[in-house]
Every structure is written in C-alpha cells, then in structure tokens.
Design a protein around this motif. Structure first.
Motif, mmCIF file in Angstrom:
data_model
loop_
_atom_site.group_PDB
_atom_site.id
_atom_site.type_symbol
_atom_site.label_atom_id
_atom_site.label_comp_id
_atom_site.label_asym_id
_atom_site.label_seq_id
_atom_site.Cartn_x
_atom_site.Cartn_y
_atom_site.Cartn_z
ATOM 1 N N CYS A 151 0.830 -1.118 -0.005
ATOM 2 C CA CYS A 151 0.391 0.305 -0.010
ATOM 3 C C CYS A 151 0.955 1.396 0.451
ATOM 4 C CB CYS A 151 -1.001 0.065 1.079
ATOM 5 S SG CYS A 151 -0.481 0.208 3.031
ATOM 6 N N GLY A 152 2.584 0.731 0.570
ATOM 7 C CA GLY A 152 2.938 2.385 0.707
ATOM 8 C C GLY A 152 2.172 3.361 1.771
ATOM 9 N N GLU A 153 1.597 3.506 2.631
ATOM 10 C CA GLU A 153 1.203 3.933 3.535
ATOM 11 C C GLU A 153 1.105 3.056 4.747
ATOM 12 O OE1 GLU A 153 -2.833 5.077 2.073
ATOM 13 O OE2 GLU A 153 -1.288 6.083 -0.026
ATOM 14 N N CYS A 154 1.049 1.949 5.121
ATOM 15 C CA CYS A 154 1.017 1.347 6.464
ATOM 16 C C CYS A 154 1.903 0.971 7.451
ATOM 17 C CB CYS A 154 1.093 -0.205 6.178
ATOM 18 S SG CYS A 154 1.576 -1.028 5.690
ATOM 19 N N CYS B 79 5.334 -0.306 5.053
ATOM 20 C CA CYS B 79 5.688 -0.076 4.054
ATOM 21 C C CYS B 79 6.727 1.227 4.899
ATOM 22 C CB CYS B 79 4.582 0.559 3.153
ATOM 23 S SG CYS B 79 3.562 -1.070 2.020
ATOM 24 N N CYS C 264 3.784 -6.105 4.536
ATOM 25 C CA CYS C 264 2.649 -5.257 4.154
ATOM 26 C C CYS C 264 1.320 -5.811 3.846
ATOM 27 C CB CYS C 264 2.548 -4.312 2.782
ATOM 28 S SG CYS C 264 0.648 -3.017 2.370
HETATM 29 ZN ZN LIG Z 1 1.721 -1.287 3.227
#
Ligand SMILES: [Zn+2]
Ligand SMILES: [Zn+2]
Length: 351
Positions: A99-102, A105, A113
């Motif tokens: 996701c790039g946001e958790c 990540c 992720c």
């Molecule tokens: Zn993530």
C-alpha cells in the motif's frame, strides 16, 4: 505486438476447488475498472507455492480460489485513469503490491504489508486476468520485445530470490550451499552464479532435478539420499563448512539441516516456508558460540521486483532453462500430476 480483442463473453479460468481438485470453469470476461488492466495471458508458470496449495491448501487463500500467480501477457483493455499501459502492450507483473502507507511500508518492509498478501492477484491459469490498480501502479512493467513471455513470467519468483539474497549479502569469495534442487533452489543458484560467487553446491533429492542442477551450472551436486552426503557437505570450504546455506525445501528437516551444516560465523537463509504449526528447536550453544546469523526472508519489496525485472531484461541468468515443459491450459490437471511426481521443474501453461 499481436493481440486479440476479447470477443467472447465467457473465458476459461482454472480454480483450485479444494486441495487435489482443479477445475477449469467458464466465467464472464471481466472489464477493467479505474486503474485496472485486462491482461490476455500468454503464459503462466507453475510454482512450488501452487504445488503446496494443491497438496494441502494455503493458509492465506480461501478455497475455492482462482489459481496461478506467475504470468505475463498482452494488455487487452485498460480502465479509466490508466496512463502507463495501452491495449497491445506486452506486460509483466508481480501478483502483489504494497500500500505504501502502512506501518511496515513506512519502515521499508513492504514485504510485510497486509495489502501485499490480502490483495494478491490469483488466476494466472486463464485466458484473461484482471490486474488490480495497486499492481498496475507499482509492480507492472513493459515487457521488452526480446524477452520471451516464459521468462517474463519468472518475475515473481525471481523477486523473492533477489529479496532473500539482498538480506544474505553473498560475497564473491564465499561457498554457498543450497538445500533443495527445485525451481527456487535453481533460481538461487543461477542468481549466485551471476553475482560471481566462488562456489555453489546444490544438495537435494530426485535424479531429474539433480541432473538439472549440474547442467545449469552447480559446481557440485550432492544427492542427500546417498551415504556420505553429510561428509561431502562438511568438506565444503576445506572442512570449515559453507559460509551461507539457503534452505529451499520448506521442510523442518531441511531447516534443521541448514542450521547444522553452516560454518561457524556463517549465515542461514530459511527461504522455504514450512507447514503450519511446525517448530524449529535450535541448540543455543551452537547459535551463540558459533555466532550464527539466521535469516527468514519472506516475499519481496517493490525494489526487489525492479531488480528482478532488470536481471530478466539483461538476460544473463539463463533462467529460461528452468522452464522445462509446456502444456495447454486444458491439461492443467495433468500438469499438477507431473509436478507431484517431480517429473518437471516449472511448466509453462499456455491458454
Ligand atoms: Zn503497506
Ligand atoms: Zn510463485
């Protein structure tokens, strides 16, 4: 690039109904939504993960589930907002993307992720497959014209191998022992060869696989079923033992063996995941006073996929040779019977 516009409303899709039972179902041709791409599959590859799921189910997949996660093909249709691909483009992709946001990540551990696993794209053994927007945005690439679809479909397993080797950091002067001569063991071997590692020894079972290991460039092949296999491994590095052991069988016995065989001060990579509810007990004296480093890398990060893509494009690995059989989609059940018997390493399934 030649591609066929999907004219039929129904397409074939393989489904793992339950362990041991594969079905080819007719399903409605999906249409891509925002950010999505409809891929016409040119090739899907069998994988050890698929064989494990076929035998005993998969802890993370709810059955019945579409089957197959190593694929490459041609873009048949794009959804709104897709800017990086056009119909007719040859595409290769990993089946997951983070996701790039958790939390993970944010720490550069995108392999952990939750989205990477929960939104895994399954259904490569099919005529067409919908590629989700998360993958289109982060882990999909244009396949170069000179790269065969069969090799392009190796992107996912190679990304796993690249990730593991980046954790293990093999050095040129080292001797590496690979336990397990299946496709993953051999992918590790070919990648180590390109890195220029001094010696790569493959220990495994099965005449067919061991012969392949030798043919693909292992310095030494050891049949673990033969008397003297243990001594042959102990002689690596002039009797010190291997600097690095990469365990690729996914069996507890293999993990124990890897722990026992590595040299003092060496590293072990537990690459193959074991069955659920199994445990590994380690000798604390050996762990501490022999100064071992144990690594258990899982999955991959976008940077590993990018590196795997570059390696495949450079075509120096010779990984295409791991694909040793080709069958039509209609024969998928027979393909898994062959895999069970160990009669084939990696089969290309062609719609
Ligand atoms: Zn993530
Ligand atoms: Zn795979």
């Amino acid at each position: 690039m030649i591609y066929q516009q999907p004219a039929r409303a129904l397409i074939r899709q393989a489904v793992l109904a339950e362990p041991g039972r594969l079905e080819i179902r007719e399903v409605t041709l999906p249409h891509p939504g925002p950010g999505e791409v409809l891929l016409q599959i040119k090739c899907a590859l069998t994988c050890g993960t698929d064989l494990k799921a076929y035998r005993r189910g998969h802890p993370l997949w709810r059955l019945p589930a579409p089957f197959g996660h190593e694929f490459a093909g041609v873009v048949a249709e794009i959804g709104p907002e897709v800017e990086n691909f056009r119909p007719g483009d040859a595409l290769m992709a990993a089946p997951t993307a983070p996701c790039g946001e958790c939390f993970y990540c944010g720490r550069g551990q995108e392999n952990l992720c939750a989205q990477a696993i929960e939104k895994m794209i399954l259904g490569g053994y099919a005529d067409y497959l919908l590629i989700g927007s998360h993958v289109v945005a982060r882990n999909a690439f244009h396949k170069p014209a000179g790269l065969p679809f069969e090799e392009a479909a190796l992107l996912e397993p190679l990304a796993c191998v690249v990730h593991a080797q980046e954790r293990a950091r093999p050095e040129k002067f080292e001797s590496v022992l690979i336990i397990g001569a299946g496709p993953f063991g051999l992918l590790h071997m070919l990648t180590l060869r390109v890195l220029g590692v001094r010696e790569v020894v493959v220990a495994g079972r099965g005449a067919y696989r061991l012969e392949w290991a030798g043919r693909l460039g292992a310095d030494r092949v050891i049949d673990v079923c033969e008397i003297g296999a243990g001594e042959a491994i102990a002689r690596i590095n002039g009797g010190f033992g291997p600097d690095l052991v990469i365990e690729c069988t996914g069996q507890v016995a293999g993990w124990e063996n890897a722990f026992a065989r590595v040299r003092r001060g060496g590293r072990v990579v537990f690459f193959g995941g074991c069955p659920l509810n199994t445990t590994l007990t380690v000798d604390t004296r050996r762990m501490h006073y022999d100064n071992l480093t144990l690594l258990a890398p899982f999955h991959f990060r976008p940077r590993d996929v990018r590196r795997a893509f570059e390696l495949l494009c450079a075509r120096k690995l010779g990984v295409g040779r791991i694909v040793d059989a080709r069958r039509p989609l209609s024969e998928l059940a027979e393909v898994f019977t062959m895999l069970e018997r160990g009669a084939v390493l990696k089969c290309a399934v062609i719609p």
